[in-house]
Design a protein around this motif. Sequence first.
Motif, mmCIF file in Angstrom:
data_model
loop_
_atom_site.group_PDB
_atom_site.id
_atom_site.type_symbol
_atom_site.label_atom_id
_atom_site.label_comp_id
_atom_site.label_asym_id
_atom_site.label_seq_id
_atom_site.Cartn_x
_atom_site.Cartn_y
_atom_site.Cartn_z
ATOM 1 N N LYS A 90 1.081 -1.175 -0.025
ATOM 2 C CA LYS A 90 -0.438 -0.301 -0.360
ATOM 3 C C LYS A 90 0.767 1.441 -0.377
ATOM 4 C CE LYS A 90 -3.816 -2.050 1.819
ATOM 5 N NZ LYS A 90 -4.679 -1.871 3.484
ATOM 6 N N GLY A 91 2.142 0.861 0.474
ATOM 7 C CA GLY A 91 2.682 1.961 0.348
ATOM 8 C C GLY A 91 4.061 2.068 -0.612
ATOM 9 N N LEU A 92 3.359 1.522 -1.761
ATOM 10 C CA LEU A 92 4.377 1.665 -2.804
ATOM 11 C C LEU A 92 6.036 1.578 -2.383
ATOM 12 C CD1 LEU A 92 2.358 4.367 -4.835
ATOM 13 C CD2 LEU A 92 2.513 1.709 -5.201
ATOM 14 N N LEU A 93 6.603 0.478 -1.539
ATOM 15 C CA LEU A 93 7.535 0.843 -1.471
ATOM 16 C C LEU A 93 8.028 -1.172 -1.740
ATOM 17 C CD1 LEU A 93 8.040 1.971 1.998
ATOM 18 C CD2 LEU A 93 8.702 2.923 -0.428
ATOM 19 N N TYR A 94 7.196 -1.760 -2.440
ATOM 20 C CA TYR A 94 7.464 -3.396 -2.416
ATOM 21 C C TYR A 94 8.415 -3.322 -3.901
ATOM 22 C CZ TYR A 94 4.127 -3.065 -6.117
ATOM 23 O OH TYR A 94 3.065 -2.543 -7.562
ATOM 24 N N GLU A 95 8.764 -2.332 -4.228
ATOM 25 C CA GLU A 95 9.878 -2.444 -5.274
ATOM 26 C C GLU A 95 11.055 -2.847 -5.075
ATOM 27 O OE1 GLU A 95 9.314 -2.361 -8.406
ATOM 28 O OE2 GLU A 95 6.923 -1.785 -9.251
ATOM 29 N N GLU A 96 11.700 -1.780 -3.826
ATOM 30 C CA GLU A 96 12.782 -2.692 -2.909
ATOM 31 C C GLU A 96 12.922 -3.698 -2.583
ATOM 32 O OE1 GLU A 96 12.795 0.491 -0.058
ATOM 33 O OE2 GLU A 96 12.359 2.133 -1.567
ATOM 34 N N LEU A 97 11.789 -4.767 -2.872
ATOM 35 C CA LEU A 97 12.063 -5.628 -1.487
ATOM 36 C C LEU A 97 11.871 -6.493 -3.117
ATOM 37 C CD1 LEU A 97 9.577 -5.360 0.611
ATOM 38 C CD2 LEU A 97 11.741 -5.333 1.398
ATOM 39 N N ARG A 98 11.741 -7.034 -4.658
ATOM 40 C CA ARG A 98 11.569 -7.079 -5.562
ATOM 41 C C ARG A 98 13.049 -7.202 -5.771
ATOM 42 N NH1 ARG A 98 7.599 -5.408 -10.094
ATOM 43 N NH2 ARG A 98 5.502 -6.347 -8.798
ATOM 44 N N LEU A 99 13.194 -9.347 -5.811
ATOM 45 C CA LEU A 99 14.997 -9.587 -6.091
ATOM 46 C C LEU A 99 14.511 -9.424 -8.165
ATOM 47 C CD1 LEU A 99 13.950 -13.605 -4.912
ATOM 48 C CD2 LEU A 99 15.928 -11.462 -3.804
ATOM 49 N N PRO A 100 15.756 -9.052 -8.072
ATOM 50 C CA PRO A 100 16.013 -9.661 -10.040
ATOM 51 C C PRO A 100 15.506 -10.225 -10.436
ATOM 52 C CG PRO A 100 18.204 -10.017 -8.488
ATOM 53 C CD PRO A 100 17.249 -9.545 -7.371
ATOM 54 N N SER A 101 16.628 -10.062 -11.698
ATOM 55 C CA SER A 101 15.447 -11.473 -12.962
ATOM 56 C C SER A 101 16.495 -12.728 -12.801
ATOM 57 C CB SER A 101 16.282 -11.111 -13.763
ATOM 58 O OG SER A 101 17.799 -10.718 -14.098
ATOM 59 N N ILE A 102 15.747 -14.178 -13.272
ATOM 60 C CA ILE A 102 16.616 -14.960 -12.782
ATOM 61 C C ILE A 102 17.411 -15.340 -13.521
ATOM 62 C CG2 ILE A 102 15.560 -17.748 -12.548
ATOM 63 C CD1 ILE A 102 12.734 -17.193 -11.455
ATOM 64 N N THR A 103 18.487 -16.359 -13.480
ATOM 65 C CA THR A 103 19.453 -16.522 -14.219
ATOM 66 C C THR A 103 19.009 -17.815 -15.008
ATOM 67 O OG1 THR A 103 21.066 -16.768 -12.768
ATOM 68 C CG2 THR A 103 20.570 -14.138 -13.808
ATOM 69 N N ALA A 104 18.888 -18.857 -13.987
ATOM 70 C CA ALA A 104 18.740 -20.419 -14.269
ATOM 71 C C ALA A 104 17.634 -20.886 -13.358
ATOM 72 C CB ALA A 104 19.993 -20.898 -13.589
ATOM 73 N N PHE A 105 17.192 -22.051 -13.359
ATOM 74 C CA PHE A 105 16.913 -22.548 -12.364
ATOM 75 C C PHE A 105 16.078 -23.892 -13.101
ATOM 76 C CE2 PHE A 105 13.150 -20.866 -16.315
ATOM 77 C CZ PHE A 105 12.683 -22.557 -16.208
ATOM 78 N N SER A 106 15.651 -24.611 -12.141
ATOM 79 C CA SER A 106 15.162 -26.330 -12.289
ATOM 80 C C SER A 106 14.094 -26.538 -11.736
ATOM 81 C CB SER A 106 16.020 -26.613 -11.716
ATOM 82 O OG SER A 106 16.518 -28.278 -11.651
ATOM 83 N N SER A 107 13.366 -27.376 -12.282
ATOM 84 C CA SER A 107 11.975 -27.679 -11.906
ATOM 85 C C SER A 107 11.964 -29.395 -11.490
ATOM 86 C CB SER A 107 11.068 -27.119 -12.861
ATOM 87 O OG SER A 107 11.332 -27.508 -13.614
ATOM 88 N N ALA A 108 11.084 -29.720 -11.073
ATOM 89 C CA ALA A 108 10.500 -31.250 -10.973
ATOM 90 C C ALA A 108 9.144 -31.116 -10.841
ATOM 91 C CB ALA A 108 11.657 -31.831 -9.746
ATOM 92 N N ASP A 109 8.719 -32.473 -11.029
ATOM 93 C CA ASP A 109 7.112 -32.577 -10.095
ATOM 94 C C ASP A 109 7.207 -33.575 -9.573
ATOM 95 O OD1 ASP A 109 7.323 -34.360 -12.442
ATOM 96 O OD2 ASP A 109 5.431 -34.129 -13.634
ATOM 97 N N ALA A 110 7.637 -34.427 -9.359
ATOM 98 C CA ALA A 110 7.782 -35.870 -8.678
ATOM 99 C C ALA A 110 6.967 -35.695 -7.093
ATOM 100 C CB ALA A 110 9.245 -36.353 -8.460
ATOM 101 N N ARG A 111 6.900 -34.460 -6.257
ATOM 102 C CA ARG A 111 6.309 -34.025 -5.104
ATOM 103 C C ARG A 111 6.447 -32.380 -4.943
ATOM 104 N NH1 ARG A 111 8.232 -37.676 -0.972
ATOM 105 N NH2 ARG A 111 7.033 -36.604 -0.444
ATOM 106 N N GLN A 112 5.766 -32.752 -6.550
ATOM 107 C CA GLN A 112 5.365 -31.007 -6.490
ATOM 108 C C GLN A 112 4.245 -30.069 -5.611
ATOM 109 O OE1 GLN A 112 4.636 -29.065 -10.005
ATOM 110 N NE2 GLN A 112 3.217 -30.574 -11.166
ATOM 111 N N SER A 113 3.239 -31.483 -5.422
ATOM 112 C CA SER A 113 1.489 -31.072 -4.842
ATOM 113 C C SER A 113 2.354 -31.115 -2.760
ATOM 114 C CB SER A 113 0.800 -32.281 -5.006
ATOM 115 O OG SER A 113 1.783 -33.905 -5.007
ATOM 116 N N ASP A 114 3.270 -31.922 -2.997
ATOM 117 C CA ASP A 114 3.527 -31.742 -1.246
ATOM 118 C C ASP A 114 4.188 -30.541 -0.539
ATOM 119 O OD1 ASP A 114 2.280 -34.567 -0.960
ATOM 120 O OD2 ASP A 114 4.460 -35.211 -1.814
ATOM 121 N N TRP A 115 5.674 -30.275 -2.117
ATOM 122 C CA TRP A 115 6.404 -29.172 -1.201
ATOM 123 C C TRP A 115 6.333 -28.045 -2.403
ATOM 124 C CZ3 TRP A 115 8.069 -33.427 1.138
ATOM 125 C CH2 TRP A 115 8.536 -34.610 -0.052
#
Length: 887
Positions: free
Chosen positions: A372-397
């Motif tokens: 509401k105070g428009l300060l959340y831009e300061e808390l944003r993380l920079p862009s993602i450079t690499a990521f990995s995903s797996a769907d084996a336990r995605q319903s649990d965590w």
Amino acid sequence: MSGGGSSLFSGFRVLGLYSNHVPHALRYHKKHREFYLVTAVGKCFHAYNVNRLGIVAISNSLSDDITCVTADRMLVFTAAGRLISAFARNKEVVMRYHGHKQEVHLLLPLGDQLISADSGGDVIVWDVQGGDIYLRLQFDLNTFEVSAMMHPSTYLNKVLLGSSQGALQLWNIKTSKLLFTFPGWSSGVTVLQQSPAVDVVGIGTAAGRIIIHNIRMDETLMSFTQDWGPVNSLAFRTDGPPIVASGSPQGHIAFWDLERRQLVTQQRHAHSTAVAGATFLHGEPLLVTNGADNAIKVWIFDQEGGGARLLRSRQGHSAPPTTIHHHGSDGKNILSAGQDGTLQSFSIVHERFNKNLGHGSINKRKEQKKKKGLLYEELRLPSITAFSSADARQSDWDGIVACHRGRPAATTWNYQRCTMGIHHLQPPSPCRDAIAMAVDITSCGNFVVIGSSTGRLDVYNLQSGQHRGCYGDDDKAHSGSVRGVATDTLNQLTTSVGSDWLLKFWRFKTRKQEEQLELNAAPASLMLHRDSGMLALALDDFTLLVVDIETRRVVRKFAGHHGNINDMTFSPDGRWLVTAAMDCTIRTWDIPSGCLVDCFLVSMAPVGVSMSPTGDFLATAHVDSLGIYLWTNKSLCGPVGLRPLPADYLPTVETLPGVKADESEKEVTSEEAEDAYRSADQLGAELVTLSLQPESRWKSLLHLDDIKKRNKPVAPPAAPAAAPFFLPTLPGLTPRFTLPTASEEETQSKVLSWGSLSQSSEFSSALESALESRSFDRPVSLLKDCGPAALSVELTCLTSEEGGASHLLLAFILMIDSMLASGRDFELAHAYLALFLKVHLRSLSQDAVAMAALLRLSSRLEARWAELRTSFDQSLCLISYTKSALL
């Protein structure tokens, strides 16, 4: 050696492109009773239905980017450079308007006319149907530069023009007269919009003022001022409440009450960029907006106090994606991380299955408190450079782990909840200069291995987020930064590469090094195909290595790229390695043969590539492009001949999917031309085509005797009652009347001559003529018009005893032979032949010429039936196999 395009992949479509900076156009379809939204996307436009925001059409591409789009009841008009095009059915160009010398930036449809304005000061009124110039107005850019156009409601042939100098002019386009000049408000006009009230116009200025002005009385009723810069768009609500909405370059929308003359509410950050266009649906509490952030949004006004909430949206990346991977084993979803900092999932099935996992934040709870105070831009993380995903336990965590630019900690994401996870994975004793560089989730979905720029290689538990250990001595796996990491299927082995030119093999559980390979150059990345155990390495010298993790040896080495290799992916069976590099080529390497089997160029350098787990699509992401492009795998649709390509092979440029230009210059002026599909007369040489005649026309031919016997009347026919008049009809299935002439009635005699008795029918005459010309289309069409009884009479009269001639029998056989040779009217040919043989078999057996023709016809029948039986057997086998696979 110069070559052609790709022999393995063909462009299919593009995902994630919805809108750009061009304001949208809204049109209402009376027949469908539905609103449709038209947005420009580069060189083409997309049409969506507002009810579901489902894409209904993609237009053919133009030569330049679209700078303006508008629509009337029938056509969609676009401006690209100096060319104006009219599209019918949201697809094809039916008219082009040539005449502007500068780039067109404004379009306004007005009845049968189209008004356009360019940056050189020319305003042209076009005849929509003929494409002729009806009127041309020229303005001096120093005194009156046209910046907005509008047709005032109920003002016949009138157009209101706004200028960047601030003045307004009202013109009559029929008489080409200037009716009135409004001095303006000392600021450039950016928007002109008709209000629900007659004579009242909304005017937006570059200074942020919104003026509600009566143009008939030349009186300003009220004015508002927004604090966010120029007014980009204006929209009046028409379902009751007197509200006007104004869009700003910052992406905010303000809602003003015209009765109380005050600000009612505001929608901040409706778009992350400028609001390109905003339109209220007529008679509905819905507002449609689009922006340069590649988003289309529909807002509904059902909140207390007149506020709006987001009802539905279609949103892609507002900055180009950098990393893409398929998620899951079905190949229907593609995860994409963009330079805008968001992580999104695009479905290849339908846009409604798309997911936006949002923007990463340093502290999620603090962000929610400070929004509401428009300060959340300061808390944003920079862009993602690499990521990995797996769907084996995605319903649990959380099942996705991402590394961010310049950040030491990796973040977790939850695919099912479409949000950022709860863990920030960071070593127990972090180094100030450490940056997370590489990440890989194990196949079981329980652990994740993260490599950093300081050479650390850490293992974390995904469920708890706890640190479980570190590879190497002194907490260092490599002496330089870790460039890539991968784990095998059974969690027995971990492989990593670093800037120290080393490929290392580690035991996953004990985290002890087993072996290492010294490379010839620094590795840039690695990719492991878990099923085959093949590890691909991209080196900084533009070469590729394939290592077998079982034998720990280099089994293949590929060279051919002339730029940095940005990404690579394996085919599902591990046979192909597809690589994308900065030399704008996408190459496919065949690992068993060690050869380059496919290569093609693209117009923009690819930065990401991912092959579907099912092998049907190849997805690519490119520099300076917001979309994800899909390429179909031709080898799944049919045999593809892949041959080794030489070292000097020069690929050709493949057009990116979804932006293929339409080279047709044909202009169609009819707006109501139907794009009706017409089937071919004959589908193929190995197939046959039916006649589409009713079954009663040919099924009853062999049972005419039984039908006559059954229909024989019990009582003798009675004389019909005297009718006041009658009209004689001609025999046939179609009723046709005939009237005898006066001369025929006078000369009519009851004594019949022999010439009248021996007169041949129309069919016999046509058959005799066809025997000479060898074209049997006319007699076949005559037989199609005959019913079963009339057809039996025609065939019976072919012999000389019945008034025909013996050569007509041969002509009929040749007619059947031509029908079978052409493959058309398959069932009619067999039915006609069966009745013909039943009637004339005794006569034919005594004619040597006719018997020879019948033998040739018999061999043709057998050959045709053998071909059809083979096709039937193949189809039945395929159906049986499919059934067994489903069961």
